[in-house]
Design a protein around this motif. Structure first.
Motif, PDB file in Angstrom:
ATOM      1  N   TYR A 151      -0.009   5.162   4.228  1.00  0.00           N
ATOM      2  CA  TYR A 151       0.746   4.019   4.770  1.00  0.00           C
ATOM      3  C   TYR A 151       0.548   3.933   6.286  1.00  0.00           C
ATOM      4  O   TYR A 151       0.228   2.868   6.835  1.00  0.00           O
ATOM      5  CB  TYR A 151       2.232   4.179   4.433  1.00  0.00           C
ATOM      6  N   ASN A 152       0.701   5.064   6.970  1.00  0.00           N
ATOM      7  CA  ASN A 152       0.568   5.076   8.430  1.00  0.00           C
ATOM      8  C   ASN A 152      -0.858   4.777   8.868  1.00  0.00           C
ATOM      9  O   ASN A 152      -1.081   4.082   9.873  1.00  0.00           O
ATOM     10  CB  ASN A 152       1.042   6.420   8.994  1.00  0.00           C
ATOM     11  N   LEU A 155      -1.373   1.058   8.463  1.00  0.00           N
ATOM     12  CA  LEU A 155      -0.564   0.351   9.456  1.00  0.00           C
ATOM     13  C   LEU A 155      -1.266   0.390  10.816  1.00  0.00           C
ATOM     14  O   LEU A 155      -1.342  -0.619  11.520  1.00  0.00           O
ATOM     15  CB  LEU A 155       0.815   1.010   9.556  1.00  0.00           C
ATOM     16  N   GLU A 156      -1.822   1.563  11.145  1.00  0.00           N
ATOM     17  CA  GLU A 156      -2.532   1.725  12.420  1.00  0.00           C
ATOM     18  C   GLU A 156      -3.900   1.058  12.400  1.00  0.00           C
ATOM     19  O   GLU A 156      -4.533   0.885  13.448  1.00  0.00           O
ATOM     20  CB  GLU A 156      -2.679   3.212  12.735  1.00  0.00           C
ATOM     21  N   LYS A 160       0.096  -5.156   8.239  1.00  0.00           N
ATOM     22  CA  LYS A 160       1.463  -5.364   8.717  1.00  0.00           C
ATOM     23  C   LYS A 160       2.458  -4.854   7.673  1.00  0.00           C
ATOM     24  O   LYS A 160       2.180  -4.879   6.472  1.00  0.00           O
ATOM     25  CB  LYS A 160       1.698  -6.849   8.990  1.00  0.00           C
ATOM     26  N   GLU A 161       3.615  -4.418   8.155  1.00  0.00           N
ATOM     27  CA  GLU A 161       4.632  -3.854   7.264  1.00  0.00           C
ATOM     28  C   GLU A 161       4.997  -4.806   6.130  1.00  0.00           C
ATOM     29  O   GLU A 161       5.259  -4.371   5.007  1.00  0.00           O
ATOM     30  CB  GLU A 161       5.895  -3.507   8.065  1.00  0.00           C
TER      31      GLU A 161
END
Length: 465
Positions: A151-152, A155-156, A160-161
């Motif tokens: 997930y991280n 995201l990086e 987008k969340e």
């Protein structure tokens, strides 16, 4: 809801198991269709449609037209539901097992079909032959991952969340008999023996078993690359006359092996979700061995106790020949860089090597099979060498030993059953699906950033790459 699933095949394996669990979880409340690239080997849990163009690439097969395959998918969906489906849930779309797959998904997007793409495995995580080197990953659709690490990373890397979701797998608890199975002098490593499962480490640990327990490894690998390594391990164990059984799962019921084992072991160096850290507790068995902090973080956050596991098995680098190991390690990095078409500065490689060999030691999990066999042979040759390994790794003095065993098992069993059950899974799936249907997203993945996150020199293992 009307949900269509897509997967390359329905053969026995990790992703197919997850797909089956999702169908089982949803079929009472959703209308479901599974589209697959291979004819199922046995009847499936719901309606299936075979679309050959969705399967793995084969050498004897000519390339299909992605637009035509997308049209076949939409036809199958509209035959099932006149008005179409609410969304299409696609498993492992970013592995290039089918070189046209991303083009097929793009064509489906152009037909206004809402996609939910669930990633279990990344090509960037040591699988260069499954990397889409030319095509970009699908844009402006929802993605799902099975742990916080992934997930991280995404995201990086640009997502987008709003359009990125974690969906931790559910587990199938062991059915406990009312009478306890008779315990045997057996330690079980319940895996298919892929290279990344690091069976050499389990074999090394077996030299330190207190009561001459037998190490049992359940299943052989499937792929040729893994099979070569596996056969060499079998030959090594035979040559050294070690107390190890291979393919125990081919001649015994899996549940029987689990129930009669003293404890279960894991030495894997990389996992996607990490079922092996959860399932043993539901059989009231201790799990012992190597901890993967990035994977176990989610479990520990939910209250699973894993402090008794180790994160590194230290060996003296002099046993390998430091220069010899450096040459092999550097060659592995250069090969990976070549296959992914990237460059890493030699200064960074030298700096990383000094880091991984701090205090003239190295983690056994970074070694390839040849170096691992050197360590095992050294340990076998003299008790003083085994004592030195215990000095570096005190946990080797009594593998499988934990304090307050009953409390640990009961706590972890209760925690696993509370957090990873089908009711929670169903709620999470519905929540994600409702957001996929409702929320339009505009984002894309920077593939170079994803690769940079996975290709970490300080964790570069010759077993994985």
């Amino acid at each position: 809801m009307k949900i269509a699933f897509i997967h390359y095949h329905l053969k026995t394996g990790g992703v197919t198991t997850v797909l089956k669990q999702q169908v089982e979880t949803l079929r009472d409340t959703c209308d479901i269709l599974v589209l697959t690239g291979e004819i199922p080997e046995s009847p499936f849990l719901c309606d299936t449609v075979h679309i050959p163009g969705l399967g793995y690439d084969r050498k004897d097969q000519s390339r299909s037209d992605p637009q035509g395959i997308a049209a076949a998918v939409t036809r199958a969906i509209h035959l099932k539901w006149k008005g179409g489906c609410d969304l299409v849930h696609v498993h492992n779309p970013t592995l290039a097992k089918n070189r046209d797959f991303l083009k097929i998904l793009k064509a489906l997007q152009n037909k206004k079909i809402k996609l939910f793409l669930q990633i279990h495995d990344f090509a960037e995580d040591g699988r260069p032959l499954a990397y889409f080197s030319e095509d970009e990953y699908p844009q402006n659709c929802h993605y799902g991952v099975i742990n916080s690490r992934d997930y991280n990373i995404l995201l990086e890397s640009g997502l987008k969340e709003k359009g990125l979701h974690t969906i931790f797998n559910t587990i199938n608890p062991f059915k406990l008999n009312t009478t306890d199975a008779p315990q045997k002098n057996l330690v079980l490593y319940p895996i298919r023996a892929l290279r990344r499962k690091n069976i050499g480490e389990a074999i090394l640990i077996s030299l330190f078993f207190k009561n001459n327990e037998t190490l049992a490894i359940t299943l052989p690998p499937n792929s040729p690359a893994d099979m070569e390594s596996y056969e060499q391990w079998k030959a090594f164990v035979k040559e050294k006359n070690l107390n190890v059984i291979f393919e125990a799962g081919l001649s015994h019921e899996f549940s029987e092996l689990v129930m009669c084992a003293k404890f279960l072991i894991t030495t894997s160096i990389t996992e996607g979700f990490g079922f092996s850290f959860l399932e043993p507790w539901t059989a009231k068995k201790i799990l012992w061995g190597r901890k993967l902090p990035e994977i176990c973080h989610d479990f520990e956050k939910n209250g699973v106790w894993l402090d008794h596991l180790y994160t590194r098995l230290t060996v003296p680098v002099e046993w390998l020949g430091k220069e010899k190991f450096f040459r092999a390690w550097q060659a592995g990095i250069q090969k990976a860089c070549s296959m992914f078409d990237i460059r890493i500065d030699k200064t960074n490689i030298l700096h990383a090597f000094e880091t991984i060999t701090t205090n003239q030691t190295v983690d056994f999990g970074l070694l390839n099979e040849a170096f691992q066999k050197t360590v095992i042979s050294k340990a076998l040759s003299d008790k003083s060498h085994r004592d030195r390994l215990i000095f570096f790794n005190p946990f080797l003095s009594n593998p499988g030993n934990v304090s307050d065993k009953k409390t640990l098992i009961q706590h972890n069993m209760n925690t696993v059953l509370f957090h990873y059950n089908k009711a929670n899974y169903k709620k999470k799936l519905f929540d994600i699906y409702s957001r996929v249907i409702k929320d339009t997203v505009c984002h894309n993945i920077d593939k170079k950033l994803v690769l940079s996150k996975f290709l970490s020199l300080e964790d570069f293992s010759l077993l994985k790459w």
